[in-house]
Motif scaffolding. Structure first.
Motif, PDB file in Angstrom:
ATOM      1  N   PRO A 201       0.811  -1.227   0.000  1.00 30.29           N
ATOM      2  CA  PRO A 201       0.000   0.000   0.000  1.00 30.29           C
ATOM      3  C   PRO A 201       0.845   1.279   0.000  1.00 30.29           C
ATOM      4  N   ARG A 202       2.075   1.170   0.446  1.00 29.38           N
ATOM      5  CA  ARG A 202       2.953   2.337   0.526  1.00 29.38           C
ATOM      6  C   ARG A 202       3.953   2.390  -0.636  1.00 29.38           C
ATOM      7  N   GLY A 203       3.893   1.382  -1.503  1.00 31.17           N
ATOM      8  CA  GLY A 203       4.908   1.223  -2.537  1.00 31.17           C
ATOM      9  C   GLY A 203       5.008   2.397  -3.486  1.00 31.17           C
ATOM     10  N   ALA A 204       3.859   2.900  -3.952  1.00 27.29           N
ATOM     11  CA  ALA A 204       3.893   4.008  -4.908  1.00 27.29           C
ATOM     12  C   ALA A 204       4.491   5.254  -4.279  1.00 27.29           C
ATOM     13  N   THR A 205       4.123   5.521  -3.018  1.00 27.47           N
ATOM     14  CA  THR A 205       4.658   6.696  -2.316  1.00 27.47           C
ATOM     15  C   THR A 205       6.150   6.544  -2.067  1.00 27.47           C
ATOM     16  N   LEU A 206       6.550   5.364  -1.585  1.00 29.65           N
ATOM     17  CA  LEU A 206       7.969   5.099  -1.327  1.00 29.65           C
ATOM     18  C   LEU A 206       8.785   5.281  -2.612  1.00 29.65           C
ATOM     19  N   THR A 207       8.265   4.765  -3.723  1.00 27.20           N
ATOM     20  CA  THR A 207       8.983   4.866  -4.993  1.00 27.20           C
ATOM     21  C   THR A 207       9.120   6.318  -5.427  1.00 27.20           C
ATOM     22  N   ARG A 208       8.044   7.071  -5.304  1.00 24.40           N
ATOM     23  CA  ARG A 208       8.081   8.480  -5.697  1.00 24.40           C
ATOM     24  C   ARG A 208       9.135   9.249  -4.898  1.00 24.40           C
ATOM     25  N   VAL A 209       9.213   8.955  -3.601  1.00 24.01           N
ATOM     26  CA  VAL A 209      10.205   9.657  -2.775  1.00 24.01           C
ATOM     27  C   VAL A 209      11.618   9.193  -3.138  1.00 24.01           C
ATOM     28  N   LEU A 210      11.789   7.912  -3.439  1.00 20.96           N
ATOM     29  CA  LEU A 210      13.116   7.425  -3.852  1.00 20.96           C
ATOM     30  C   LEU A 210      13.569   8.094  -5.141  1.00 20.96           C
ATOM     31  N   ILE A 211      12.649   8.221  -6.115  1.00 23.45           N
ATOM     32  CA  ILE A 211      13.002   8.898  -7.370  1.00 23.45           C
ATOM     33  C   ILE A 211      13.316  10.363  -7.094  1.00 23.45           C
ATOM     34  N   ALA A 212      12.570  10.987  -6.187  1.00 24.01           N
ATOM     35  CA  ALA A 212      12.868  12.378  -5.810  1.00 24.01           C
ATOM     36  C   ALA A 212      14.250  12.476  -5.178  1.00 24.01           C
ATOM     37  N   CYS A 213      14.615  11.482  -4.372  1.00 31.86           N
ATOM     38  CA  CYS A 213      15.953  11.474  -3.739  1.00 31.86           C
ATOM     39  C   CYS A 213      17.051  11.339  -4.795  1.00 31.86           C
ATOM     40  N   LEU A 214      16.810  10.485  -5.787  1.00 32.90           N
ATOM     41  CA  LEU A 214      17.790  10.326  -6.867  1.00 32.90           C
ATOM     42  C   LEU A 214      17.974  11.609  -7.654  1.00 32.90           C
ATOM     43  N   THR A 215      16.901  12.377  -7.801  1.00 32.17           N
ATOM     44  CA  THR A 215      16.904  13.509  -8.727  1.00 32.17           C
ATOM     45  C   THR A 215      17.078  14.861  -8.059  1.00 32.17           C
ATOM     46  N   GLY A 216      17.419  14.868  -6.751  1.00 31.46           N
ATOM     47  CA  GLY A 216      17.739  16.170  -6.164  1.00 31.46           C
ATOM     48  C   GLY A 216      17.273  16.415  -4.754  1.00 31.46           C
ATOM     49  N   ALA A 217      16.370  15.575  -4.225  1.00 30.87           N
ATOM     50  CA  ALA A 217      15.913  15.811  -2.849  1.00 30.87           C
ATOM     51  C   ALA A 217      17.017  15.515  -1.847  1.00 30.87           C
TER      52      ALA A 217
END
Length: 965
Positions: free
Chosen positions: A848-864
């Motif tokens: 249930p948290r997978g989509a949110t976790l993935t979005r934050v991981l991609i944000a971390c890769l791209t500048g967060a």
């Protein structure tokens, strides 16, 4: 919006304030305004206008050229595509206009043009790219050739500049364009070299193009006019700096491997080496200009480093280079001599490491060749030892050295120490020791009386002997016994005594192994006692040496415990007048603890009580004075004793004795816990001591562990000290699988994590309490490893995963790593037979948290998160894809599609998704590394793009329900 003219005037006014206003605060405001202005779209036109304005002063020209350069580098995408030609033409005009202007301004314009070339493909420049464009401009405007030569110099440099916000693919393409244009570039430079006044500038540009390491075969370069021009400088009285740079780059070029193997490089090598060797005699010429000597030494060092594999074969030709590098090492100027140090290390590696002999088929052949080479270079390394060892000697005016000079002197000693260890690797410790011992004897024998004693040469020899201690065999029986007999006869001069103490500590293993070592111990310990009393530096060194002696000679010292306890008691009570710090006194605690470890259990228990007595007494005295006094004392008055107690628990390796001690002392420690729980320093020291007790005692802790857990569990609710979590981690590691402790541990886990998730509800909470976050998720990872049966099914597991997702973007490095590691371990739960039983629980929490976790991981890769966290973020993403396969790929695809095409093209998007799919299918982890780096690079290429990407991914909008109170 202000007009362009108004903004120009405002910029000039702000610059005037920045450089000339007397008020610092007003200058700071002006600086801030100018920085903000540089980020605006208006900065393009205003900077360009002011650069073309003949009335602009130097300050304005400098600021505007820097602004325009940075705008081209970072913000070129702000401009419409049709802006390229007007911008190029304007920069071209400025290059010409400023050809006699300030060089600093002209350089900025040149870099701007080079950056423009990185952004814009060769086709848009017309006629083959920027190099051809420069050639045509030079032909049309020969009066401006110097400006275009500067552009030719910076062009290759910008190929590798990551200040330019170009996409990785475009950057690679630009490098290819330059490489394909090398021949044209060198033709341009050759044509310009006919003008004598341009020769230096031409050669600097040539050196810059050579750094591309591609383009022309060595045979072509060997007869190239530019190479011959550079070499012609060697026949003149003064070396040309540009010529030296060219020859240096050519040496590196031949060793780069990009233009073929060694045989392909031989035409150029055979040209360069004799030319450089012809400069050898000038190294010793005292009348030669110092900068020229440095340049010559640099060329020899470059040859040595580049051709070390060839040199290591020991041919007659290579030994000429070795002799030249010995001459460099012997130069009186340390900065020149030290240029050779890297070569001696690299040569040592080639001579001693097995990989150097991979072509030899049998062990016998390898050993024979290795011995042959070592014998050839033996004399060179023996000379090297003598040449460098004197450089560690204290200068005559050492008392007058500034802090910076003293730091440089220490760095020199460290560097020489490294060279000596390289020599010892080749010669063997015994041979090197004999050379240095002769220098010690020479130093000692040169003074007839104590009044005329010159301690500095003796100290230098001992320093060098200490540096090679790990290379001297423990069975050495010729030199070391004489050294140990000599040490007590040396005077107690502070610097000499400090080095004597350090030398004793360095040879502690020899003292244990040597037949004469035991007879030396009393005199050695007497020296250390003197060292503890003479100066702070010698005391610190003596304390460290005492620890080494007790560690390595512990069996020999078991019968001398009474004397050691006397020393220890005088040290910790202050009666001895020893000059080491409280931190350094911990060496003595460690020393006695290690000797006690060698005792039988019954004797160890009594000795441990004696060791604890002078440490515990001051704590007991403070506690006896009541809570009011205990709460008021300075933290340092408590921690000094608690840290000593912690070291005892850490180094006395008798589990039952330590368990008995912690049980006996627990009431005292509990009082300190209760009345100082607000004091972070005291709690950290106390938790560290308890952690060592738990680690050493293990399952012997008995009922004390329950009392300890109950104490920290209760205190954490009110005081939130991270160290309570840190101590709990050790408890989980030791007792996690112990069924008898399950109830204690379940209560502990639920209480600590429940309270922490209430503390850390937002990213701002994480930022305010990074230590709590770090220790919380370190503890959570320990729970997954040591007691998943208690942790994963618990009610705190889902909220803790939510908490981790909230905190992933914390900027604190250790806390961020702990969170991402925890998430990776959660995702990896189903990968082992032991973890298979938790897979359904993991899936019910994570999917249930997978989509949110993935979005934050991609944000971390791209500048967060900073680019330095890329690896750990990619590891977590990999764990996600391995855990959930197609579902994870779908989440990644959804997240990547959120990024607008202005920031990320379809081709770039597709390349990353393909890599993720390959990783999910079980491909090697490295398959994701480069695509993740390129995604990161593209999405961080400038501030505007990064803001667009983060705005699309919204890493702080999580749709996670906060933990209920």
């Amino acid at each position: 919006m202000a007009s362009s003219m108004e903004l120009q005037n405002t910029v000039k006014e702000a610059l005037n304030v920045l450089y000339h206003h007397p008020d610092d605060s007003i200058r700071t405001q002006a600086d801030r305004w100018l920085q903000d202005f540089q980020r605006t779209i208006d900065a393009w036109q205003v900077a360009d206008n002011l650069l073309h304005d003949t009335s602009s002063n130097l300050e304005t020209l400098m600021f505007c050229s820097q602004t325009l350069r940075s705008k081209v580098q970072r913000d070129f995408e702000e401009l419409p595509s049709e802006a390229f030609r007007p911008l190029r033409d304007s920069l071209n005009t400025l290059l010409k206009k400023l050809h006699n202007g300030p060089s600093i301004v002209r350089t900025q314009i040149s870099v701007a043009v080079a950056a423009l070339a990185v952004h814009v493909s060769a086709e848009d420049w017309g006629g083959g790219g920027i190099v051809y464009w420069v050639r045509d401009e030079m032909k049309s405007h020969p009066e401006f050739i110097p400006s275009f030569l500067e552009l030719m110099t910076v062009l290759p440099q910008e190929a590798f500049s990551h200040k330019i916000a170009a996409r990785p693919e475009r950057r690679r393409q630009f490098e290819k364009e330059l490489i394909s244009s090398v021949g044209v570039a060198l033709d341009i430079l050759t044509a310009c070299s006919s003008l004598n006044e341009l020769k230096e500038q031409v050669l600097e540009a040539f050196a810059s193009w050579l750094r591309l390491r591609h383009g022309l075969p060595s045979s072509t370069l060997a007869c190239h006019p530019l190479v011959l021009t550079a070499l012609s400088s060697f026949k003149t009285e003064f070396l040309s700096e540009a010529s030296v740079n060219v020859i240096s780059e050519l040496i590196h070029y031949t060793a780069s491997g990009s233009s073929g193997d060694v045989s392909a490089q031989m035409p150029l090598i055979q040209l360069l080496v004799p030319q450089v060797m012809s400069l050898k005699e000038q190294l010793k010429d005292s009348l030669k200009d110092e900068e020229d000597v440095k340049a010559i030494a640099r060329l020899f060092a470059d040859m040595g480093d580049s051709y070390v594999e060839l040199i290591a074969t020991g041919s007659a030709e290579s030994m000429m280079i070795v002799q030249a590098l010995l001459d460099v090492a012997s130069h009186p100027d340390y900065l020149i001599a030290s240029m050779s140090f890297n070569f001696w290390h690299n040569l040592q590696v080639k001579l001693t490491e097995r990989d150097s002999y991979i072509l030899y088929n049998t062990e016998a052949a390898i050993e024979a060749e290795r011995n042959r080479r070592l014998q050839i270079f033996r004399a060179s390394y023996e000379s090297l030892v003598s040449l460098v060892s004197f450089r560690v000697q204290y200068p005559q005016d050492y008392r007058d050295l500034s802090r910076e000079e003293l730091r440089d002197f220490k760095q020199t000693r460290y560097a020489v120490g490294d060279v000596l260890t390289d020599a010892a690797s080749v010669l063997g410790g015994e041979v090197t020791l004999k050379i240095l011992y002769m220098k010690l004897l020479e130093a000692v024998g040169s003074s007839t009386t104590i009044e005329t004693w010159e301690w500095r040469p003796a100290e230098a020899a001992l320093y060098c002997m200490r540096a090679i201690s790990s290379y001297v065999p423990l069975v050495e029986a010729e030199v070391m016994p004489q050294v140990m007999n000599l040490l007590p006869k040396l005077p107690l001069q502070p610097q000499l005594l400090q080095t004597v103490c350090l030398t004793i500590g360095a040879y502690s293993k020899w003292l244990d192994a040597s037949p004469s070592g035991f007879s030396n111990l009393p005199s050695v310990i007497d020296i250390l006692m003197s060292g503890m009393s003479v100066s702070e530096d010698s005391a610190a060194s003596a304390a460290l040496a005492f620890k080494n002696i007790c560690n390595d000679c512990r069996r020999k010292l078991c019968g001398s415990l009474d004397g050691l306890f006397h020393i220890f008691h005088r040290a910790v009570t202050g009666e001895g007048g020893y000059k080491f710090s409280a931190e350094e006194s911990l060496y003595l605690v460690e020393a006695l603890s290690m000797v006690i470890t060698e005792l039988p259990p019954d004797h160890a228990k009594r000795a441990l009580e004696m060791l604890c007595l002078p440490v515990v007494a001051p704590l007991q005295e403070m506690v006896n004075q009541g809570p009011g006094h205990l709460e008021k004392v300075m933290a340092r008055e408590l921690t000094i004793h608690i840290e000593r107690l912690g070291n005892i628990f850490r180094y006395v390796n008798h589990s039952e004795a330590v368990a008995d001690a912690i049980q006996r002392l627990w009431p005292l420690l509990k009082v300190i816990f209760d009345h100082r729980a607000w004091d972070m320093r005291t709690m950290e020291a106390l938790c560290r001591a308890c952690r060592y007790a738990v680690k050493t005692s293990g399952k012997f802790m008995g009922i004390t562990i329950g009392a300890m857990l109950e104490e920290i569990q209760g205190l954490y609710q009110h005081h939130h000290q991270p160290c309570f979590l840190y101590l709990s981690s050790e408890v989980i590691k030791i007792f996690g699988s112990d069924a008898s402790c399950a109830e204690y541990l379940r209560n502990l886990i639920e209480a600590l994590f429940s309270h922490t998730t209430h503390l850390l509800r937002t990213i701002q909470d994480f930022t305010a309490r990074p230590d709590v976050a770090d220790d919380c998720f370190l503890l959570a990872s320990r729970c997954i490893r040591y007691c998943p049966h208690l942790f994963v099914p618990s009610v705190v597991f889902p909220p803790l995963v939510d908490c981790a997702i909230i905190g992933m973007t914390i900027q604190h490095r250790e806390a961020c790593n702990s969170i991402l590691t925890f998430l990776s371990e959660v995702l990896d739960l189903g990968n082992s037979t032991r973890g298979e039983q938790y897979k359904s629980t993991r899936d019910s929490v994570m999917i249930p948290r997978g989509a949110t976790l993935t979005r934050v991981l991609i944000a971390c890769l791209t500048g967060a998160l900073p680019g330095s966290r890329l690896e750990v973020v990619a590891d977590t993403l990999l764990a996600l894809t391995r855990a959930f396969g197609p579902k994870a790929i779908e989440w990644v695809s959804e997240s990547i599609l959120l990024i607008p095409s202005t920031a990320l093209t379809d081709i770039e998007r597709s390349a990353f998704l393909q890599a993720v799919s390959a990783a999910a299918s079980g491909a090697d982890v490295s398959v994701l590394t480069v695509p993740a780096e390129e995604l990161s690079d593209v999405c961080r290429r400038n501030r505007a793009v990064q803001e667009i990407v983060q705005g699309a991914l919204r890493p702080h909008e999580l749709n996670i329900s906060p933990v209920s109170s």
